[in-house]
Design an enzyme around this catalytic site. Structure first.
Site, PDB file in Angstrom:
ATOM      1  N   HIS C  85       0.856  -1.192   0.000  1.00 43.90           N
ATOM      2  CA  HIS C  85       0.000   0.000   0.000  1.00 43.90           C
ATOM      3  C   HIS C  85       0.891   1.241   0.000  1.00 43.90           C
ATOM      4  CE1 HIS C  85      -2.807   3.071   1.453  1.00 43.90           C
ATOM      5  NE2 HIS C  85      -3.742   2.302   0.938  1.00 43.90           N
ATOM      6  N   GLU C 133      -3.654   2.977  -7.492  1.00 40.81           N
ATOM      7  CA  GLU C 133      -4.130   4.086  -6.650  1.00 40.81           C
ATOM      8  C   GLU C 133      -3.167   5.264  -6.765  1.00 40.81           C
ATOM      9  OE1 GLU C 133      -6.387   2.882  -2.813  1.00 40.81           O
ATOM     10  OE2 GLU C 133      -4.286   2.319  -2.540  1.00 40.81           O
ATOM     11  N   GLY C 173     -10.192   7.892  -3.722  1.00 39.75           N
ATOM     12  CA  GLY C 173     -11.341   8.767  -3.951  1.00 39.75           C
ATOM     13  C   GLY C 173     -12.661   8.070  -4.201  1.00 39.75           C
ATOM     14  N   ALA C 194     -11.447   3.647   1.696  1.00 43.08           N
ATOM     15  CA  ALA C 194     -11.114   3.757   3.106  1.00 43.08           C
ATOM     16  C   ALA C 194     -12.023   4.779   3.779  1.00 43.08           C
ATOM     17  CB  ALA C 194      -9.636   4.134   3.268  1.00 43.08           C
TER      18      ALA C 194
END
Lengths: 214, 214, 214, 214
Positions: C85, C133, C173, C194
């Protein structure tokens, strides 16, 4: 007072800043050093200015591809090195080892710290000096000596309690002769600065102002 | 003396070790804690043994995917945490911050260090204790208290000089009651150990021997 | 479409979000999973929701204090894990090894990447899926699928060219059912999100909206 | 075949190795380059040998104390750089960015990888070449091309499948002309080596042997 100008990876002309620093140091009788990128050390040292490394790796000889061996930066002309700058933090063990190998190779050492507690911790490792630089003020317009003078005096207290032979420098936001004078009044033996000189239109004038009240 | 058993990522039965530690602690009236992996904290704490984290991240709430938030390990049942183990070293700034957030969440803190100088540095950050563990002895058969007793006494001296409210633990090679007694004689308030219990055929017997001379 | 809710280190009630996710997944017949902190895995898995880890270390058994062993998160109830991540980046070698050990322990793997080139690189390591991402969009209000749809389609192209058995997820987003539908239209097999759920006043309503157009 | 000699942080005379490499390259009509520490780049480049950096940071201008800016190593005389050597691993995102900034500054790039899967991943980022070096063989006496020829051919296959314009180098244990010939037979366009030359009593003789079968 010792004025150490960190050139970081700024788009400045490192030779021009080095030459200005050398000349202002000579004219004013003040100690000024310049810390360029490792690959630029030899060229900067050739100007005759006092030259420092921005970082050294906690290693001596060996299989350490891409490291910055203290002996190699000394060979390139550096006489001192920053360790643990907030933009190049090291583990506690690596700060200890980098300081030791740097000293073994004749380099002066300044270990950076964010706050008085960390300054005291750094002092316990036996460097020549500790520089306290609150990260929130780095690169800004306000000097730590005016924004938060307690940080400097608390760092001096914390360092002195651990080892009174270790000098205290302050950094973050230092850009004028008044900032340097304020730092000296608070007990600092030197200042660390970067953009105030490296990004100045006239580095020579910026340095002349910086040392004007020493 | 406080005996802290670090389970690392060993292939041991963490519940069996935890249960043994709980029972030996009760029987002997000695403080014994077990430090499992973060994902295993809740299960270990459910046994009733004193449970510690092996590491916490220097963060509180926020966008920190894959971190180990001190409050979350406290919620899972941990009452203390190691910080800066030699297998999980942190920057000086992160040790400082991790200790602070851990304390804010009610966790006891032990900061690990390789040698007396680093132990003094760690003490300046204000943890509850500092553990000195020479990396060359970790996982071996010889206890630091017998292999190099000066490291323990020098660590006690260095830590006391900086902050005499900080306890000193020692680790690396501790596996018998004699090792624990030797550590206590040198001024240590506790021991850190791992393989001596976690890899023992009979953890309960190993722990019983460990606390036999306290 | 697979909806994976990363709880990061947010100050949310992880059990409440997990319960809502479980119920919405059941009601809508959509696959939804929740990824809490490692120390919270067991508690979240106990709700019955599909549970993922936010990170695993590239290790199996051994002397790895403070690591996150894949087998331990699997024992705590995780059935999959994020790897790399943007808030927990790994070296290329560690991504490769973490994926391998995770798969050996029965965990599904999603490797995160910033852009199509990195997505292609991640696909070469053989994970179940790659999530693209863009860091500049993470935590913001604009979905990558609307802000920069080419990133998603380019990632699908890059991944498919390397290994067409690897799925592509998109993140950053994503907060509405339209975002999820747009991601699906661009070729994504799932979304990572998230704050849109974890910080929602009503996680159940947020999740219901998210899956409304699948 | 391209022979790249990595001087690591070895206690060798970098100028002597550089001079020998220059002369053997000229005499044999083979491409040979030397990669010294960053602080030594200018001095090595002054010998006239083709000079490479061991590492560059994933940055351009800015507040990056202690980094290795690609443009600065190019100014010091480097024409190429290793990225992600096993002794200086980078995150996937940083490999991608370092390669991009290096290329923007005219540097050739070789990204290192441990195995065929990582070689394929590195190729997806678009470097000039990928070097496959099994960590277990680095610094040893046995060449990867003889110890495990499948690693080289599998890397060539993996890289070609992703981007056939990317060359494959091999490293680890290369020390003789036969090793170089074997690497070429397996599809490698060059070799990376270090101790075989840098620690040789007679670097010139070692290099002459290395290029004898090309």
């Amino acid at each position: 007072m010792f004025v150490l100008v960190n050139l970081k990876a700024y788009p400045c002309d490192s030779i021009a800043v080095a030459t200005a620093a050398r000349d202002v140091a000579d004219d004013a009788g003040v100690r000024i050093a310049v810390a360029p990128q490792a690959a630029d050390l030899a060229r900067v040292a050739d100007t005759g200015v006092e030259t420092w490394a921005q970082h050294v790796s906690p290693i001596d000889h060996g299989s350490h591809t891409g490291s910055t061996r203290p002996a190699t930066v000394a060979d390139a002309g550096a006489v001192g090195t920053l360790i643990n700058h907030s933009e190049r933090r090291l583990t506690l063990a690596d700060i200890d080892r980098a300081r030791e190998v740097a000293a073994d190779n004749g380099l002066e050492t300044i270990v950076c710290a964010n706050n008085p507690a960390q300054a005291g911790a750094a002092a316990a490792l036996g460097p020549d000096a500790v520089a306290v630089e609150p990260p929130t003020l780095i690169g800004g317009d306000v000097s730590v000596a005016s924004a938060d003078p307690d940080i400097v005096t608390d760092a001096v207290t914390a360092v002195t309690q651990v080892d009174d032979s270790v000098d205290v420098f302050c950094g973050a936001g230092v850009s004028t002769g008044s900032d340097v004078a304020a730092a000296a009044d608070l007990g600092a033996s030197g200042v660390l600065l970067a953009s105030g000189v490296a990004k100045a239109d006239d580095p020579s004038a910026a340095l002349t102002d910086l040392v004007s009240k020493i």
